[in-house]
Design an enzyme around this catalytic site. Structure first.
Site, PDB file in Angstrom:
ATOM      1  N   GLY A 209       0.794  -1.208   0.000  1.00 31.47           N
ATOM      2  CA  GLY A 209       0.000   0.000   0.000  1.00 31.47           C
ATOM      3  C   GLY A 209       0.832   1.267   0.000  1.00 31.47           C
ATOM      4  O   GLY A 209       0.284   2.355   0.075  1.00 31.47           O
ATOM      5  N   GLU A 243       5.497   6.578 -12.562  1.00 28.81           N
ATOM      6  CA  GLU A 243       6.402   5.427 -12.558  1.00 28.81           C
ATOM      7  C   GLU A 243       6.977   5.209 -13.962  1.00 28.81           C
ATOM      8  O   GLU A 243       8.185   5.009 -14.156  1.00 28.81           O
ATOM      9  CB  GLU A 243       5.649   4.155 -12.133  1.00 28.81           C
ATOM     10  CG  GLU A 243       5.701   3.856 -10.672  1.00 28.81           C
ATOM     11  CD  GLU A 243       5.105   2.485 -10.399  1.00 28.81           C
ATOM     12  OE1 GLU A 243       5.318   1.565 -11.212  1.00 28.81           O
ATOM     13  OE2 GLU A 243       4.420   2.345  -9.383  1.00 28.81           O
TER      14      GLU A 243
END
Length: 1213
Positions: A209, A243
């Protein structure tokens, strides 16, 4: 701080600090000034004051200055430090200093900036180092985003910490985007790597998470491979897109590979942001317009890039389990691509790898390529091959690096292990079992050809190793590369490798850097060790192994310890280096080769290779073969002058082998060279029969050392004896009768009466001797091949040569008092070299010297009293080199030009190869005061002369030169004007032909382009000859065939030739014996070839063969006032390079005239010139190349196909 009240009114207090702190306001600071960055011009000026001591830089350093300023990034401290570092240095030194800064920050700058970093709190420092380490990801990122990422990574008070490092001037924000000085980035990155344990991150180490955090960014930055799953909704996630952007930055920098998986989408949708994927991206842009402001373009760029990478496309209709299997297999293959460790400090590796890669670029994919890397032990072959492997292995389906084959081979089952390892590495399985060597070879032969592979066979020293692992290139698939490292060049020749890379030694800069990394753990020596480090590096002679081993041994030692180690190394080599180098010596299979190596190591370094071969052959060795073996094994070298060389550490290794055999009994060792040990043995008469070689070389600055001859009484097997500045007292009869080499510099006059047996001597070297006479009573020395008496200042006469029937080299350089050479020199039937250079007292050579038919080199340079060479020199039929400069000789003997063997001459201000010098010598004889014909009448046998360049015209006609020198193929003459040149041609033409009908006009006639002409002669008497000037090409072939067809198909009485109806050539024609034309401009193309077709008639009684058509051919450039004259008999045999000289002399706009002088009975009717153009080319022609088909003869009475008429390349129809 002192309060304001204690200061006088009007005082000013200035406080400088690195920290912008609220405390400044608290103490009542009125104004705060933040130092601005310097602009470019200010940087240049500051740097220039430090580097050049003036405000403006040197223009020649401009590019380097820009690099220095870029490195300093506007920081004044760095500008001053770097400027001072390169001050008063050359451009090359600048490059070295600046190049080092790429890898190693400047220490003074480092220290100051590090203090600034260390001055902040621990949390601020930690955050700064993380930002610096990941600067390629954080620079330009919004302040709030950075705080959010840092908070997600556990830095809960990130905002305050960022403000803290900003106040300490470690970072700043431009429009809320992070900025950081480049030097601070570099130093922060280095500090982070030193203070952190950096390991690749994986999913198990990332907290579940966790947002896009420092941990994830580190994982991205440190990963070698990224797998990106691109689904229809992927572009709706800004974290996914961030990312992706970070991953593609690494991909662009080539720090990692990317494998995209297009799940239920097409790559074009990702590339162009269309379809469902594009909709998701557009929705994201609309949903978070504020948070993603400024990111759209960078994300689109990342999507375009990843969409262009070949990956896996998974369709909805396909079996996904099969796709997953394929992906896993591909990823497994990618994960297997582990790089080999090269070196802790790979100094000089990259440049050498690039050189090898350049060699491999010529590889033809249809064949496997074999590359050999050859060099001495410790030179870095394995290191280089590992780096090459790392560069290339990803391009191959299979790969294997077999390390240390020599060591593994000699172990139990070593051969089977290597075969098994090769198969396992290539095919990624252990299921293939090798039962025995032969079955292993059979399996390898069948399996290796199934894949394109990269195979490195490291440290091969036996042919059987290659036969068991890679016996034939037929075993390998096309495109495979096999790299073999070895110390033995002969092995590579046996395998017939395609490319050979010889290891290059390190340069001075690389040697210093490599040694310093091991000795000081930094790239430069510490100041107090500088001179000692240079001594060690000099001792190691740039050998990487020695620099690393000895450097590591000296690490963290004091100066006195360094001195002690250096003193020990002068007598006893380092054991670790010795073991590595001794492998090559132990690998010599023949004991005689080992003996040759040891003899060279002790006595013959720096000597002529052929001299040493003679000496060692006299000792019973097969020295020529042995020398070749040693060269192949990198144990010795031979330079361009034929001198033997050996790496200093190999020399020390050889000497240590002998010392180790009897460390405490030097008198029993086979060879002695250490002066202390030799003096001890000789002064105490301790010599034994074990001694075969002895050297005692003492400095000239000392008085000669006296030793008793009786000390040699027991040395019955002494073969090699070398003295310098030594005197022997006593009877010489004690010297060994086995002596083959006697080298005695400063030999005393007492040797004249030496009475020991010298019949086995092969070489005597008495340089700088005190002798006035060599032997009072000579003895037969039938084995003597070399006698060197150079610099014998007292020598007045040579010895009697009748006792030396096999002497090959006689060297008497700079014997200043030598006045005569014995007439017995004629007995030297085998002599190859006589060197009398600098014998200024010698006035005349004995006539008998000219009888030496074997002599190849005669050197008389500096014999200033010799004023004549006899015509008898013609008897020296083997003479190739004559050097007689700086003598009193004023005339070259005519007989010299008749010597067919002569190659090089230095005489009477003429110097060079004979073919270049002879024309000048001949022309020197043709000045107006001499009679040309009388001077050259003795030259009728001249065979070396090919062409003669005449710079200025004299009274002689060109044709007279041709008549007098029949071997001259052509003459090129430069004249003063067109009027002179045309008059000369007319004169020469008439002189050649003696015909009244041949008149050459100086006016141009019938200039233009023609297609055909009429000739009123009978069919049988009309002929033509075709002369090609220049290289062959497809156009010349077509033109030649076209001319033949036209000629054979002509109507009787006509001569139809091809005209300008072809775009590949231009045509000019003229009636009679000459043609005039202007060289045209043709679209910037260069004239390639000129074809000349001469139509002629002859009386029925004259046979029209090649020897009866053209007497002379003139090619005249009226514009440049130069012309060429060719003898007709030589036209067919002229080399292509000679025609190239003619063609290259013709440029657009030149007026050209071509004249054909026919032989008696031949009438030239028409000349047609064809100019053939093409792209500019370089013509390279060897001495044995002859232009193909220069001349073709056409006769109207024959109807046959072309056929060769022999070597002259003339053809007839």
């Amino acid at each position: 701080m002192v309060g304001r009240t204690s200061l006088h009114k009007g005082s000013i207090i200035i406080i400088t600090t690195r920290t912008k702190h609220d405390r400044l306001h608290e103490i009542g600071v009125n104004h705060i000034y933040r130092v601005k960055e310097m602009d470019y011009n200010e940087c240049v000026e500051l740097f220039s004051w430090s580097a050049f001591n003036k405000a403006t830089p040197e223009r020649s350093f401009s590019s380097l200055i820009n690099y220095a300023i870029e490195y300093s990034d506007g920081l004044p401290l760095a500008l001053v430090a770097v400027g001072s570092a390169v001050s008063e240095k050359s451009i090359e030194e600048w490059e070295n200093v600046l190049d080092s800064f790429k890898r190693f920050p400047f220490q003074d700058v480092w220290q100051v900036l590090k203090e600034n970093i260390d001055s902040v709190g621990s949390e601020e420092k930690k955050i700064f180092l993380e930002l610096a380490y990941l600067s390629h990801l954080f620079i330009g990122v919004d302040r709030n985003d950075i705080c959010q990422i840092l908070q997600g990574a556990g830095h809960h008070d990130a905002s305050r910490a960022i403000k803290g490092i900003e106040e300490h001037s470690l970072v700043w924000f431009d429009k809320d985007k992070l900025c950081m000085n480049r030097l601070l980035q570099d130093i922060g990155r280095e500090m982070y790597m030193k203070e952190s344990s950096i390991e690749p991150q994986d999913e198990n180490r990332l907290a579940r998470g966790e947002n896009l955090s420092i941990s994830l960014l580190k994982a991205i930055g440190e990963s070698k491979t990224s797998i990106i799953i691109l689904s229809p909704n992927y572009a709706f996630s800004r974290w996914c897109l961030q990312e992706l952007e970070d991953i593609m930055i690494c991909c662009r920098n080539k720090t990692q590979k990317v494998l995209p998986v297009f799940y239920h989408i097409d790559p074009s949708e990702v590339r162009n942001q269309t379809g469902k994927f594009g909709q998701a991206f557009d929705n994201l842009m609309k949903r978070y317009p504020d948070k993603i402001k400024g990111k759209e373009q960078s994300w689109r760029k990342a999507l375009r890039e990843v969409g262009c990478i070949a990956g896996f496309v998974i369709r909805k209709s396909r079996n996904e389990s099969e796709d997953i299997k394929n992906i896993v297999e591909h990823i497994t293959h990618m994960l297997d691509m582990k790089e080999l460790f090269v070196a802790n400090h790979p100094v000089g590796v990259e440049s050498r790898v690039e050189e090898v890669i350049e060699l491999l670029k010529d590889q033809q994919q249809e064949n496997p390529l074999l590359l050999g890397i050859w060099g001495m032990g410790g030179s870095g072959k394995t290191t280089i091959s590992k780096a090459i492997y790392n560069k290339l292995f990803r391009e191959f389906e299979g790969r294997c690096f077999l390390l240390n084959i020599r060591e593994v081979w000699d172990q139990d089952n070593g051969i089977l292990y290597l075969q098994q390892q090769l198969l396992s590495s290539i095919f990624k399985t252990t299921k293939i079992k090798v039962e025995n060597i032969e079955s292993g070879k059979s399996i390898l032969e069948k399996r290796l050809g199934q894949k394109k592979i990269l195979l490195v066979l490291d440290d091969v020293d036996k042919l059987e190793q290659l036969n068991s692992l890679a016996a034939s290139r037929k075993w390998f698939c096309p495109g495979s590369i096999i790299i073999i490292t070895t110390r033995d060049e002969h092995l590579l020749r046996c395998l017939r490798i395609d490319k050979l890379y010889s290891m290059k030694e390190l340069n001075d800069k690389e040697s210093i850097e490599l040694f310093s990394w091991h000795a000081f753990k930094e790239p430069y020596p510490k100041e107090e060790f500088d001179s000692l480090a240079n001594e060690v590096i000099s001792y190691c002679e740039r050998l990487p192994l020695a620099l690393e081993v000895i450097g590591s041994h000296l690490f963290n030692r004091e100066v006195y310890e360094w001195r002690s180690v250096l003193n020990k190394l002068k007598t006893i080599p380092n054991n670790d280096v010795q073991k590595k180098l001794k492998i090559s010596f132990d690998g010599l299979s023949d004991d005689r080769d080992r003996e040759i190596f040891l003899d060279v190591a002790f006595f013959f370094i720096g000597m002529d290779k052929n001299d040493v071969i003679d000496i060692l052959n006299g000792c019973g060795h097969s020295a020529e073969i042995g020398m070749n073996v040693l060269m192949e094994r990198c144990l010795i070298t031979v330079d361009t002058k034929g001198k033997l060389g050996m790496h200093g550490l190999l020399r020390d290794m050889g000497r240590e082998i002998i010392r180790e055999s009897l460390p405490m009994k030097p008198e029993e060792r086979s060879r002695l060279w250490n002066p202390d040990e030799v003096l001890n043995v000789l002064s105490k008469d301790m010599g034994t029969k074990g001694i075969e070689g002895l050297a005692l070389n003492l400095p000239k600055s000392l008085n000669p050392t006296q030793l008793k001859t009786e000390a040699f009484k027991e040395m019955k097997r002494l073969r090699l004896l070398q003295f310098a500045n030594v005197q022997l007292v006593g009877d010489f009869k004690y010297l060994s009768t086995d002596l083959r080499w006697l080298c005695w510099h400063e030999c005393p006059p007492e040797y004249t009466t030496a009475n020991f047996y010298q019949g086995n001597l092969v070489a005597i070297d008495f340089k700088y001797s005190k002798l006035d006479l060599v032997w009072k009573k000579g003895q037969m020395m039938k084995n003597l091949k070399i006698l060197n008496l150079s610099h014998s200042q007292h020598l007045t006469q040579t010895p009697d040569f009748s006792n030396m029937p096999n002497l090959e080299k006689l060297i008497l350089k700079y014997c200043l008092k030598l006045t005569s050479v014995s007439h017995t020199i004629e007995h030297l039937k085998q002599v190859l070299l006589i060197n009398l250079k600098g014998c200024s007292g010698l006035r005349v050579l004995p006539r008998s010297i000219y009888k030496l038919k074997s002599l190849k080199t005669l050197i008389l340079s500096g014999c200033s009293s010799i004023d004549k060479l006899e015509e008898d020199i013609e008897q020296m039929e083997s003479l190739t080199t004559l050097m007689a400069d700086k003598t009193a000789i004023t005339q070259v003997p005519h007989a010299l030009l008749r010597l067919k063997s002569i190659v090089y001459i230095s005489l009477c201000d003429f110097e060079g190869l004979s073919r270049n010098v002879f024309p000048s010598i001949i022309w020197s004889w043709t000045c107006p005061t001499n009679n040309f014909s009388r001077q050259v009448q003795t030259l009728l046998d001249l065979s070396n002369l090919v062409s003669l360049i005449v710079p200025n015209r004299n009274s002689q006609g060109l044709s007279s030169i041709i008549r007098e020198l029949p071997q001259v193929q052509n003459v090129r003459m430069e004249c003063g004007s067109q009027l002179q040149i045309t008059g000369d041609v007319a004169s020469d033409t008439c002189n050649v032909t003696n015909c009244d009908e041949m008149i050459v006009s100086s006016c141009a006639s019938s200039l233009g382009c023609c297609s055909e002409g009429d000739v009123t002669e009978s069919e049988n008497s009309l002929n033509s000859i075709l002369i090609q000037m220049g290289m062959n090409c497809s156009v010349t072939k077509v033109l030649r065939e076209n001319i033949l067809q036209k000629f054979n198909a002509r109507v009787p009485g006509e001569c139809l030739l091809p005209g300008n109806n072809n775009p590949d050539w231009l045509t000019f024609s003229g009636k009679g014996s000459f043609v005039n034309f202007d060289v045209p401009h043709v679209n910037g193309c260069k004239l390639k070839t000129m074809m000349l077709c001469v139509s002629y008639s002859s009386s029925p009684s004259i046979k029209a063969s090649e020897g009866h058509i053209i007497k002379n051919l003139f090619i005249i450039n009226l514009t440049k006032t130069t012309h060429y004259l060719y003898d007709g008999d030589t036209l067919a045999s002229l080399r292509e390079e000679e025609w190239h000289k003619v063609i290259s002399n013709l440029e657009a706009g030149d007026k050209v005239q071509i004249v054909v002088v026919a032989r008696l009975g031949i009438i030239v009717k028409k000349i047609v010139v064809y100019l053939i153009y093409g792209e500019p080319i370089d013509i390279v022609c060897g001495d044995d190349m002859v232009a193909d088909g220069n001349v073709t003869v056409h006769g109207g009475d024959e109807k046959k196909n072309l056929k060769s008429l022999g070597k002259r390349k003339l053809q007839r129809v």
